[in-house]
Design a protein around this motif. Structure first.
Motif, mmCIF file in Angstrom:
data_model
loop_
_atom_site.group_PDB
_atom_site.id
_atom_site.type_symbol
_atom_site.label_atom_id
_atom_site.label_comp_id
_atom_site.label_asym_id
_atom_site.label_seq_id
_atom_site.Cartn_x
_atom_site.Cartn_y
_atom_site.Cartn_z
ATOM 1 N N LYS A 9 38.673 -5.532 20.551
ATOM 2 C CA LYS A 9 39.841 -4.657 20.667
ATOM 3 C C LYS A 9 39.999 -3.870 19.366
ATOM 4 O O LYS A 9 39.782 -4.410 18.281
ATOM 5 C CB LYS A 9 41.126 -5.466 20.899
ATOM 6 C CG LYS A 9 41.145 -6.319 22.149
ATOM 7 C CD LYS A 9 41.390 -5.468 23.354
ATOM 8 C CE LYS A 9 41.487 -6.372 24.581
ATOM 9 N NZ LYS A 9 41.396 -5.647 25.806
ATOM 10 N N PRO A 10 40.421 -2.623 19.450
ATOM 11 C CA PRO A 10 40.687 -1.865 18.227
ATOM 12 C C PRO A 10 41.991 -2.343 17.579
ATOM 13 O O PRO A 10 42.885 -2.860 18.266
ATOM 14 C CB PRO A 10 40.819 -0.423 18.715
ATOM 15 C CG PRO A 10 41.258 -0.549 20.134
ATOM 16 C CD PRO A 10 40.625 -1.820 20.651
ATOM 17 N N THR A 35 38.558 -4.476 15.636
ATOM 18 C CA THR A 35 37.800 -3.493 14.865
ATOM 19 C C THR A 35 38.742 -2.552 14.125
ATOM 20 O O THR A 35 39.868 -2.304 14.554
ATOM 21 C CB THR A 35 36.879 -2.659 15.771
ATOM 22 O OG1 THR A 35 37.672 -1.939 16.718
ATOM 23 C CG2 THR A 35 35.872 -3.526 16.483
ATOM 24 N N LYS A 36 38.253 -2.045 13.009
ATOM 25 C CA LYS A 36 38.978 -1.050 12.225
ATOM 26 C C LYS A 36 37.981 0.065 11.924
ATOM 27 O O LYS A 36 36.917 -0.194 11.349
ATOM 28 C CB LYS A 36 39.504 -1.678 10.929
ATOM 29 C CG LYS A 36 40.285 -0.730 10.064
ATOM 30 C CD LYS A 36 40.816 -1.474 8.845
ATOM 31 C CE LYS A 36 41.577 -0.521 7.944
ATOM 32 N NZ LYS A 36 42.050 -1.204 6.745
ATOM 33 N N ASN A 37 38.311 1.257 12.358
ATOM 34 C CA ASN A 37 37.407 2.402 12.203
ATOM 35 C C ASN A 37 36.031 2.120 12.800
ATOM 36 O O ASN A 37 35.003 2.488 12.245
ATOM 37 C CB ASN A 37 37.274 2.811 10.738
ATOM 38 C CG ASN A 37 38.594 3.225 10.138
ATOM 39 O OD1 ASN A 37 39.422 3.844 10.804
ATOM 40 N ND2 ASN A 37 38.806 2.883 8.881
ATOM 41 N N GLY A 38 36.026 1.424 13.938
ATOM 42 C CA GLY A 38 34.784 1.150 14.647
ATOM 43 C C GLY A 38 33.954 0.011 14.098
ATOM 44 O O GLY A 38 32.902 -0.305 14.638
ATOM 45 N N GLU A 39 34.409 -0.635 13.051
ATOM 46 C CA GLU A 39 33.686 -1.746 12.429
ATOM 47 C C GLU A 39 34.435 -3.051 12.674
ATOM 48 O O GLU A 39 35.668 -3.076 12.656
ATOM 49 C CB GLU A 39 33.565 -1.529 10.906
ATOM 50 C CG GLU A 39 32.850 -0.271 10.501
ATOM 51 C CD GLU A 39 31.337 -0.413 10.575
ATOM 52 O OE1 GLU A 39 30.843 -1.539 10.386
ATOM 53 O OE2 GLU A 39 30.670 0.602 10.822
ATOM 54 N N ASP A 41 36.374 -6.213 11.939
ATOM 55 C CA ASP A 41 37.249 -6.456 10.789
ATOM 56 C C ASP A 41 37.828 -7.868 10.800
ATOM 57 O O ASP A 41 37.805 -8.558 9.793
ATOM 58 C CB ASP A 41 38.379 -5.427 10.778
ATOM 59 C CG ASP A 41 39.252 -5.511 9.542
ATOM 60 O OD1 ASP A 41 38.706 -5.673 8.436
ATOM 61 O OD2 ASP A 41 40.481 -5.422 9.689
#
Length: 93
Positions: A9-10, A35-39, A41
């Motif tokens: 989940k973003p 994820t954070k900015n697609g990475e 986290d």
């Protein structure tokens, strides 16, 4: 063995609707990768899932210790003695 397919989940899903994200974590009974900015986290999980994970880890550590004791030739306690001790502890509680 079933391969683990992470639930991803973003981070915006937490910011936009924490209650829905929290409910999803509890209902899925699986860790959720955030994820954070697609990475990747963070990994978030419900308290129940976390406690079960810790219990499995502790059990694995205890079993490893017993395996080491058996390999070292450490004398083991009698099965009936162990269960009698457990029953006494439960009765005294």
């Amino acid at each position: 063995m079933v391969a683990f397919m992470p639930d991803v989940k973003p981070s915006t899903s937490i910011r936009h609707d924490y209650n829905a994200f929290s409910r999803h974590c509890r209902e899925s009974q699986q860790p959720v990768m955030v994820t954070k900015n697609g990475e990747a986290d963070l990994v978030v999980m419900s308290v129940d899932v976390y406690q079960k994970m810790l219990a499995r880890q502790r059990l694995g550590q205890m079993l490893s210790e017993v395996d080491r004791e058996i390999a070292a030739g450490t004398p083991m306690r009698d099965f009936e003695e162990v269960f009698a001790s457990i029953e006494k502890r439960i009765a005294d509680a």
